[in-house]
Design a protein around this motif. Structure first.
Motif, PDB file in Angstrom:
ATOM      1  N   LYS A   1      53.283  36.965  -5.482  1.00 49.98           N
ATOM      2  CA  LYS A   1      54.346  36.114  -6.387  1.00 49.98           C
ATOM      3  C   LYS A   1      54.977  34.646  -5.407  1.00 49.98           C
ATOM      4  CE  LYS A   1      57.584  38.247  -9.089  1.00 49.98           C
ATOM      5  NZ  LYS A   1      58.209  38.116 -10.285  1.00 49.98           N
ATOM      6  N   GLU A   2      55.138  33.959  -6.402  1.00 50.52           N
ATOM      7  CA  GLU A   2      56.210  32.900  -4.862  1.00 50.52           C
ATOM      8  C   GLU A   2      57.658  33.607  -4.802  1.00 50.52           C
ATOM      9  OE1 GLU A   2      56.106  28.989  -5.263  1.00 50.52           O
ATOM     10  OE2 GLU A   2      53.811  29.064  -4.559  1.00 50.52           O
ATOM     11  N   GLU A   3      58.029  34.001  -3.874  1.00 47.81           N
ATOM     12  CA  GLU A   3      59.350  34.581  -4.342  1.00 47.81           C
ATOM     13  C   GLU A   3      60.330  34.539  -2.714  1.00 47.81           C
ATOM     14  OE1 GLU A   3      60.681  37.881  -7.073  1.00 47.81           O
ATOM     15  OE2 GLU A   3      58.541  38.566  -5.649  1.00 47.81           O
ATOM     16  N   GLY A   4      61.765  34.116  -2.673  1.00 46.15           N
ATOM     17  CA  GLY A   4      62.611  33.710  -1.620  1.00 46.15           C
ATOM     18  C   GLY A   4      62.618  34.555  -1.252  1.00 46.15           C
ATOM     19  N   LEU A   5      63.091  34.706   0.776  1.00 42.30           N
ATOM     20  CA  LEU A   5      62.242  36.170   1.382  1.00 42.30           C
ATOM     21  C   LEU A   5      63.734  37.130   0.949  1.00 42.30           C
ATOM     22  CD1 LEU A   5      61.909  37.515   3.827  1.00 42.30           C
ATOM     23  CD2 LEU A   5      63.456  35.799   4.902  1.00 42.30           C
ATOM     24  N   LEU A   6      64.905  36.444   0.583  1.00 37.38           N
ATOM     25  CA  LEU A   6      66.338  37.050   0.844  1.00 37.38           C
ATOM     26  C   LEU A   6      66.177  37.725  -1.644  1.00 37.38           C
ATOM     27  CD1 LEU A   6      69.196  35.237   2.602  1.00 37.38           C
ATOM     28  CD2 LEU A   6      67.494  36.988   3.078  1.00 37.38           C
ATOM     29  N   GLU A   7      64.611  36.897  -2.175  1.00 36.89           N
ATOM     30  CA  GLU A   7      64.923  36.892  -3.567  1.00 36.89           C
ATOM     31  C   GLU A   7      64.144  38.071  -3.862  1.00 36.89           C
ATOM     32  OE1 GLU A   7      66.460  32.839  -5.112  1.00 36.89           O
ATOM     33  OE2 GLU A   7      64.049  33.178  -4.955  1.00 36.89           O
ATOM     34  N   ALA A   8      63.195  37.978  -2.966  1.00 45.86           N
ATOM     35  CA  ALA A   8      62.306  39.568  -3.478  1.00 45.86           C
ATOM     36  C   ALA A   8      62.814  40.956  -2.789  1.00 45.86           C
ATOM     37  CB  ALA A   8      60.987  39.752  -2.402  1.00 45.86           C
ATOM     38  N   PRO A   9      62.747  41.399  -4.239  1.00 43.23           N
ATOM     39  CA  PRO A   9      62.769  43.308  -4.164  1.00 43.23           C
ATOM     40  C   PRO A   9      62.389  44.137  -3.194  1.00 43.23           C
ATOM     41  CG  PRO A   9      62.865  42.900  -6.035  1.00 43.23           C
ATOM     42  CD  PRO A   9      62.103  41.279  -5.485  1.00 43.23           C
ATOM     43  N   VAL A  10      62.022  44.133  -2.141  1.00 40.79           N
ATOM     44  CA  VAL A  10      61.164  44.477  -1.744  1.00 40.79           C
ATOM     45  C   VAL A  10      61.222  44.608   0.445  1.00 40.79           C
ATOM     46  CG1 VAL A  10      59.322  43.113  -0.680  1.00 40.79           C
ATOM     47  CG2 VAL A  10      58.300  45.684  -1.346  1.00 40.79           C
ATOM     48  N   ALA A  11      61.277  45.874   0.576  1.00 41.10           N
ATOM     49  CA  ALA A  11      61.597  45.532   2.440  1.00 41.10           C
ATOM     50  C   ALA A  11      60.453  44.898   2.859  1.00 41.10           C
ATOM     51  CB  ALA A  11      61.163  46.795   2.786  1.00 41.10           C
ATOM     52  N   VAL A  12      60.512  43.690   3.429  1.00 43.42           N
ATOM     53  CA  VAL A  12      59.943  42.719   4.017  1.00 43.42           C
ATOM     54  C   VAL A  12      59.838  41.923   5.028  1.00 43.42           C
ATOM     55  CG1 VAL A  12      60.077  40.722   2.236  1.00 43.42           C
ATOM     56  CG2 VAL A  12      57.463  40.900   3.481  1.00 43.42           C
ATOM     57  N   SER A  13      59.351  42.365   6.326  1.00 47.99           N
ATOM     58  CA  SER A  13      60.285  41.339   8.113  1.00 47.99           C
ATOM     59  C   SER A  13      58.985  39.915   7.518  1.00 47.99           C
ATOM     60  CB  SER A  13      59.790  41.879   9.460  1.00 47.99           C
ATOM     61  OG  SER A  13      60.713  42.816   8.521  1.00 47.99           O
ATOM     62  N   ALA A  14      59.187  38.680   7.634  1.00 50.17           N
ATOM     63  CA  ALA A  14      58.026  37.481   7.717  1.00 50.17           C
ATOM     64  C   ALA A  14      58.584  36.832   8.902  1.00 50.17           C
ATOM     65  CB  ALA A  14      58.736  36.339   6.419  1.00 50.17           C
ATOM     66  N   PHE A  15      57.910  35.786   9.698  1.00 48.74           N
ATOM     67  CA  PHE A  15      57.306  35.561  10.874  1.00 48.74           C
ATOM     68  C   PHE A  15      56.474  33.891  10.221  1.00 48.74           C
ATOM     69  CE2 PHE A  15      57.463  39.868  11.576  1.00 48.74           C
ATOM     70  CZ  PHE A  15      58.561  40.431  12.564  1.00 48.74           C
ATOM     71  N   SER A  16      57.027  33.340  10.291  1.00 49.96           N
ATOM     72  CA  SER A  16      56.813  31.836   9.829  1.00 49.96           C
ATOM     73  C   SER A  16      55.890  30.833  11.709  1.00 49.96           C
ATOM     74  CB  SER A  16      57.698  30.446   9.960  1.00 49.96           C
ATOM     75  OG  SER A  16      58.052  30.458  11.170  1.00 49.96           O
TER      76      SER A  16
END
Length: 818
Positions: A45-60
C-alpha cells in the motif's frame, strides 16, 4: 490445500478486485529518493518512506542513474544488509539479506537464497541481472522475513523492481553508453497515449561487455556478456474506478566463458591430514594440508573451453604432466573439453495487474498474474582447470564438464480484497497459486542440444491464503497482524526413492508502530520466516540424503525512521534498524561426486544459528549544491549448534565421522602436528557468504547553469566497502575485503545528459565469491591409488574456485529525452 478452492476464489475476485495501490503502478512519476518518496510495495500500500514500519531501501530513477546502478549487484553496494554474489555468471545469483542464504542457491533445482524478486509486485523466480535498468522507475529492497504478505522465498526479504508505464503525453528517450573492454549499450523507449483510457510504452536495449580476463589455455578473453531485450507495457483505465497493466518482455543473453579460476589443493596451508594431495602418489605432492586458511587471491583462468592455443599443456600443481591412471588416459588433453561454454538464455516474462475500486466505499480488490518461460544453456569446465581427463578418448566428453540445458516455465496468480484504508479497523484477504515446470538435459558433443538425455520433469507448486488486520489504538499508535498459510510441493522424477515432498507452514507477523508526528515513525516487529525444503535427487540418494528440511526462523526487529532536526546543515533523514533472528534447520551444502564424474553438491540441514544486526541509512542535502548519503550494516550471523562431517575430517587429521549423534569417529590428529582436537561442531562459526561489515558514502555537487547551452554541471562520487566473506562453515578460506570507488561528471538539461564515468577506479581485485571444490581428477580411490588408511577419508583433496572481479571501467554516456 484444495487447488479448486484457490482457483475459484481467484476467479471470483478477478471480476471485482483492485491491486492494493502499491501494485497499481503508482502515482507519482516525479517521486525522488527524498523523505516524501512513496514506497508502494513495502506493505502493499502507499506509504511514505519514513512512515512505513519496515526496513526498506528505495532507489528512485534519478538515484539509479546518479549512482550507476545497472544491476542488482550494484544496488547491493548501497543497501545496508544486502550482499550479492554470482558464482556461475548471470544465470546464477545469490542475493543475501541479513546473512541468510545458501551456496547452492540458483545451482540446484529447488534451492533458493531466501530473497525473492518481484517485477511490479509480481513474483519472479529467475536471475534478474539482464533486466533493463532504463525501464526502472524505482527499486525497493525490503529486509526481514516477508513470508506473511509476499510469500514464497521471502524468508530473508524481497526486492521489487517497479517499471515505467505509459504516459498521457508523448515522450521518448535514448541512451548511448560506451566504455573500455568493448562495453557498449544502446537503449531507447517511446511512451504515450494510444486512445482514450489506454497508454503504452515500448523499450529496447542492446548491451555488450567484451570481457577482460584471458584464458591461458585458449588465449581468448572470458567473461563476455551480451543482452538484447524488448519490453512493452499497456496501461488501461477505461473508467475512473478500474485500471489494469499488462507488461510483456523478451530478452536474449549470449554470455561467454565464465571468468572462473582454480586454486589448487597444492596451495593448501592448514589443517593437515589424510585428505590431502600427499596421499595420492600420482599427484607428485608432499603437501599434507587438507584445507586453505586465509584470503583466496585472484588466479589465472585456465579452462578447456577450446583447443589449446600453443599445444603445450598448462600444468596444474598436483596433477603432473606425466601422471597416468590405471586403465585410463592421462590427465591432460589438448582438445576442447566442454561441449558448450558460457550462457545462452532466451526469456519471456509477462505480468498483469488489475485494479478495481468499489465506488466511494473505499473497498479495493486486485488480481495479479505472472508467466515466464526460459530456455537456458549453460556450460563450464567443472574442475575449473586445464586438466582434460577423458575416459574413452578425446571424441567423448571428459569428466568434470558441467554442460546442461534447462527449460523452465512459471505461472502465478494472486487475488486479494482490501477494506477501506481510512477505517480504524481495516484488513485484507488474499489467495495465491504458483506453479513451476522444470526440465533439464545434459549437453554433450554427441547431443549439443541436450535433448536426448532429458532427466525428466521437476515441479514446484505453492498454494497459500494470506491476510492482515490493522487497528489504530490512537491517532499515532497502530498494530498490524499479518499471516500466511502456505503449502509447497516439489517433485523430481530423477529421484526413485523420494520423488515428491510437501511442506506447509503458517507464518505470522506482528508490527506495532508509533507515528512521531514529524513524518517519521518508531516500530517493532515480531515475525516468523520459512524457506521450503526439497529433494536432492539421485545424487543425494546415493549418499543417503534424498531430501532436506525447510529452514525456519523467529525474528525480532526495532526501527526508527525520522527527519533530522534542522541545525543549519540542510535537510536530512535517517533510518535505523536493529534485529535478532533465531534460525533452525539451517540449509547448507555438501559436495559429492556424481557417477558421471561431474562434481556436484547437495543441500543439507546443519544445526541452528542466531543473527544479530544493525543497519543505518542516512540521506539528505546540505543545500541546492551538495547532497549525499551514508549507509552502514553490521551483521553477526553465527551457528549456535550443528555437526558437520567435513568439519570432523578437517580437525581429525582426515578421519571419518561415524556417529553424528555422539559426535565421534576415527581420529588421526595425533599423527599430524597442528591437527585436532577432532570435532564436528560448527557452533560459533559465521554463516558463509556473509559480510560482517558493509558501508557506503556518496556525494553529488550540482552547479546550476554552469555549463554550455544553459546546462547544469554535476559531479558525483561514491565509495563502498564490504568485509570479507567466509567460503564455508569452517571459517578458514575467505574472499577478502572489497573497497570500490566510482565517479561520474557531466552536463545536463531537461532534455539531455552527457557524462563521463568510472567504476572500480582503484582496481580492487579481491574475488567476488569462492567455493570449496574437489581437486580433479583425484575424486575416488577407484581411479587413482590412495595410500591413506581405509578408515580415513579417501575423498578428493579440497581445492577452491573463485570468480574474478572486473577491473577499472571507464566510459561516456549520452541520454536524450523528448
Amino acid at each position: 490445500m484444495n487447488k479448486a478452492i484457490l482457483l475459484a476464489g481467484a476467479a471470483a475476485l478477478a471480476m471485482t478486485v483492485q491491486a492494493s495501490p502499491g501494485f497499481a503502478q503508482e502515482a507519482s512519476e516525479d517521486a525522488e529518493l527524498k523523505q516524501d518518496v512513496i514506497v508502494v510495495s513495502a506493505r502493499k500500500k502507499e506509504e511514505g518512506l519514513l512512515e512505513a514500519p519496515v526496513a526498506v531501501s528505495a532507489f528512485s530513477e534519478e538515484t539509479l542513474e546518479n549512482l550507476q546502478l545497472e544491476s542488482v549487484d550494484d544496488i547491493a553496494r548501497f543497501t545496508p544488509g544486502l550482499s550479492f554474489g554470482k558464482a556461475f555468471g548471470r544465470s546464477t545469483e545469490r542475493p543475501v539479506i541479513r546473512g541468510q542464504s545458501n551456496v547452492l542457491a540458483g545451482v540446484q533445482f529447488g534451492v533458493e537464497s531466501g530473497t525473492a524478486y518481484f517485477i511490479d509486485g509480481v513474483y519472479y523466480s529467475g536471475s534478474i541481472q539482464n533486466l533493463d535498468p532504463n525501464d526502472l522507475q524505482r527499486v525497493e529492497v525490503i529486509k526481514g522475513p516477508q513470508s506473511a504478505l509476499y510469500g514464497r522465498n521471502t524468508y530473508a526479504g524481497a526486492i521489487n523492481f517497479i517499471t515505467k508505464g505509459g504516459t498521457d503525453t508523448f515522450e521518448a528517450t535514448g541512451k548511448l553508453r560506451a566504455g573500455n573492454n568493448d562495453t557498449a549499450e544502446y537503449a531507447a523507449s517511446i511512451a504515450g497515449p494510444i486512445f482514450p483510457g489506454l497508454t503504452g510504452r515500448l523499450s529496447f536495449r542492446d548491451y555488450e561487455y567484451g570481457g577482460e580476463h584471458e584464458n591461458s589455455v585458449t588465449g581468448e578473453l572470458v567473461g563476455q556478456e551480451k543482452t538484447t531485450s524488448l519490453a512493452g507495457v499497456l496501461d488501461w483505465a477505461p473508467v475512473s474506478n478500474f485500471d489494469s497493466r499488462l507488461r510483456v518482455s523478451f530478452s536474449e543473453d549470449r554470455d561467454g566463458v565464465l571468468p572462473l579460476f582454480l586454486q589448487s589443493a597444492e596451495e593448501n596451508n592448514c589443517l593437515p591430514g589424510y585428505r590431502s594431495l600427499a596421499f595420492w602418489p600420482l599427484s607428485g605432492s608432499t603437501n599434507t594440508n587438507q584445507y586453505y586458511c586465509g584470503v583466496i587471491k585472484p588466479g589465472q583462468v585456465a579452462v578447456n573451453s577450446g583447443v589449446d592455443a600453443d599445444g603445450v599443456p598448462n600444468v596444474v600443481p598436483g596433477a603432473p604432466l606425466n601422471s597416468t591412471f590405471p586403465f585410463f588416459a592421462g590427465a591432460y588433453g589438448l582438445g576442447d573439453g566442454t561441449a558448450f561454454d558460457g550462457i545462452t538464455r532466451d526469456l519471456w516474462v509477462a505480468s498483469s495487474v488489475s485494479t478495481y475500486r468499489f465506488g466511494d466505499a473505499g473497498w479495493e480488490a486486485s488480481l495479479l498474474a505472472g508467466y515466464s518461460k526460459e530456455h537456458n544453456k549453460q556450460g563450464y569446465d567443472s574442475d575449473h582447470s586445464s586438466v582434460n581427463f577423458f575416459l574413452a578418448g578425446p571424441t567423448q566428453e571428459p569428466f568434470f564438464a558441467n554442460t546442461t540445458r534447462k527449460d523452465i516455465e512459471d505461472y502465478s496468480i494472486e487475488a486479494q480484497i482490501a477494506s477501506p484504508q481510512d477505517l480504524r479497523l481495516r484488513g485484507m484477504l488474499g489467495v495465491y497459486l504458483y506453479d513451476q515446470l522444470f526440465y533439464e538435459g545434459d549437453i554433450t558433443f554427441a547431443d549439443p542440444s541436450g535433448r536426448s538425455a532429458d532427466t525428466g520433469k521437476r515441479t514446484i507448486r505453492n498454494e497459500a491464503i494470506f491476510g492482515l488486520v490493522e487497528f489504530d489504538f490512537t491517532d499515532r499508535l497502530t498494530a498490524t497482524l499479518e499471516g500466511r498459510y502456505a503449502e509447497e510441493t516439489k517433485t523430481d522424477r530423477t529421484s526413485t526413492v523420494t520423488p515428491e515432498v510437501s511442506y506447509s507452514k503458517f507464518t505470522p507477523r506482528l508490527t506495532v508502530d508509533y507515528d512521531l508526528g514529524n513524518g517519521g515513525t518508531i516500530y517493532a516487529v515480531v515475525a516468523q520466516g520459512v524457506k521450503p525444503g526439497g529433494i536432492n535427487g539421485a545424487i543425494g540418494e546415493a549418499v543417503g540424503m534424498p531430501t532436506y528440511k525447510q529452514e525456519e526462523s523467529d525474528n525480532f526487529e526495532v526501527g526508527l525512521k525520522t527527519p533530522l532536526p534542522d541545525v543549519g546543515l540542510g535537510d536530512w533523514s535517517v533510518s535505523m534498524a536493529g534485529y535478532f533472528t533465531d534460525a533452525t534447520n539451517v540449509q547448507l551444502t555438501s559436495a559429492v561426486a556424481a557417477t558421471s564424474g561431474a562434481i556436484n553438491s547437495i543441500a543439507t540441514n546443519q544445526g541452528a544459528g542466531e543473527i544479530k544486526g544493525l543497519e543505518i541509512d542516512l540521506n539528505g542535502a546540505v543545500n541546492d549544491i551538495l547532497s549525499g548519503g551514508f549507509t552502514y550494516a553490521w551483521t553477526d550471523a553465527k551457528f549456535t549448534e550443528g555437526c558437520d562431517a567435513d568439519e570432523w575430517t578437517m580437525t581429525s587429521g582426515g578421519g571419518v565421522l561415524t556417529d553424528p549423534d555422539n559426535q565421534t569417529g576415527t581420529d588421526f590428529s595425533g599423527l599430524f602436528p597442528g591437527a585436532g582436537p577432532a570435532s564436528c561442531s560448527i557452533a560459533g562459526r559465521t554463516f558463509p557468504l556473509t559480510s560482517e561489515h558493509q558501508a557506503s558514502v556518496f556525494a553529488r555537487l550540482d552547479f546550476r547553469e554552469a555549463g554550455p547551452f544553459g546546462s547544469d554541471f554535476f559531479v558525483s562520487s561514491d565509495l563502498t566497502y564490504e568485509s570479507s566473506k567466509f567460503v564455508q562453515i569452517h571459517n578458514q578460506a575467505e574472499t577478502g575485503d572489497a573497497t570500490l570507488l566510482g565517479a561520474r561528471f557531466g552536463f545536463e538539461t531537461d532534455r539531455w545528459t552527457i557524462a563521463a564515468y568510472g567504476q572500480n577506479i582503484t582496481d580492487e581485485d579481491s574475488i567476488v565469491v569462492a567455493t570449496r571444490w574437489l581437486q580433479g581428477p583425484y575424486f575416488s580411490a577407484g581411479f587413482s591409488p590412495n595410500v591413506a588408511p581405509t578408515t580415513a577419508s579417501r575423498g578428493a583433496p579440497r581445492a577452491y574456485f573463485g570468480s574474478l572481479r572486473r577491473g577499472p571501467q571507464y566510459g561516456a554516456e549520452l541520454r536524450v529525452r523528448f
